[in-house]
Write an enzyme that holds these catalytic residues in place. Structure first.
Site, PDB file in Angstrom:
ATOM      1  N   SER A  67       2.089 -25.513 -20.172  1.00 34.56           N
ATOM      2  CA  SER A  67       2.154 -26.789 -19.005  1.00 34.56           C
ATOM      3  C   SER A  67       2.394 -28.118 -20.098  1.00 34.56           C
ATOM      4  CB  SER A  67       0.645 -26.947 -18.071  1.00 34.56           C
ATOM      5  OG  SER A  67       0.770 -27.796 -17.683  1.00 34.56           O
ATOM      6  N   TYR A 116      -8.293 -26.790 -16.568  1.00 28.70           N
ATOM      7  CA  TYR A 116      -6.672 -26.368 -16.148  1.00 28.70           C
ATOM      8  C   TYR A 116      -5.865 -26.227 -17.815  1.00 28.70           C
ATOM      9  CZ  TYR A 116      -1.831 -25.558 -14.909  1.00 28.70           C
ATOM     10  OH  TYR A 116      -0.732 -25.212 -14.881  1.00 28.70           O
TER      11      TYR A 116
END
Length: 249
Positions: free
Chosen positions: A153, A166
């Site tokens: 990501s 995350y």
């Protein structure tokens, strides 16, 4: 990369496992791999959804897939070994492994981050990925050539406030990819990560509820990158962080 065209049936007779295969990018990748001839092993926690993807692939006339229900949140290490043993018994090897399953958790300052959520995100995004990689590596080594792809990501490359567990888990994902790539440098296994970028998925909608999804690429639009990373005859990239948007036309 924008001009990449996947060769017709280039995945014929290949065995590829996709985690998080019931929705979004994972489901789309599984269907695309099957459409190019792969036998896809679908891994996810929801049996009903796995059956639906299975039926969709079969209904399209693609090679018969397989599916393995597995809840990455609370699976013991020995169960990952059992998954690898089942695959070895049924297929003998793996030509590709796409680590797609991820848990967003919640957006919160670390000072106030819920501890149970933190541990759950780390379990799904880091620990489960490690265990599945560990036990599937012997299967990947049995293939003539193989590809292992980790899902990263943008917040795993540059930390961002409030992305908490995350973001940290995706930094760990990048690190795991780099370590494995270095360890497997002299083998026939290619190891890379992919950052799908902002895409029309449920996870993106949960993270940005006010965003208009129609302004984002669809999961289908970013599939050329996922196909390229399984193109074992052309793939030279190893230990690289790939951006799916680089493949958008």
């Amino acid at each position: 990369m924008k001009n990449y065209q996947a060769p017709n049936q280039f995945l014929a007779n290949k065995i590829i496992m996709v985690t998080g295969a019931t929705d979004g990018i994972g489901k789309q990748a599984a269907i695309h791999y099957a459409s190019y001839g792969a036998t896809v092993i679908l891994l996810g926690r929801n049996t009903r959804k796995l059956e639906m993807v299975y039926d969709e692939i079969e209904g399209l006339g693609y090679p018969q897939p397989a599916f393995i229900p597995l809840n990455l949140q609370n699976t013991a290490p020995e169960q990952y070994q059992q998954v690898a043993e089942v695959i070895e018994k049924e297929f003998g090897r793996l030509d590709g492994l796409l680590h797609n399953a991820s848990d967003l958790g919640l957006l919160s300052p670390i000072e106030h981050f819920d501890e149970e959520t933190w541990f759950r995100v780390m379990q799904v995004n880091v620990n489960a990925t490690y265990l599945l990689s560990k036990y599937c590596l012997p299967l990947l080594k049995k293939a003539d050539k193989a590809s292992m792809v980790f899902t990263s990501s943008g917040v795993g490359q540059q930390g961002r406030a409030y992305w908490g567990a995350y973001s940290v888990s995706k930094f760990a994902t990048e690190g795991m990819m780099q370590v494995l790539a270095d360890e497997l440098e002299k083998t026939t296994i290619k190891v890379n990560s992919i950052n799908p970028g902002a895409t029309q998925t449920k996870m993106r909608a949960n993270a940005f509820p006010g965003e208009d999804p129609q302004t984002l690429p669809t999961t289908e639009a970013i599939m050329p990158a996922y196909l390229w990373l399984m193109d074992l005859e052309q793939l030279e990239s190893h230990g690289q962080a790939i951006n799916a948007r680089d493949f958008l036309s």
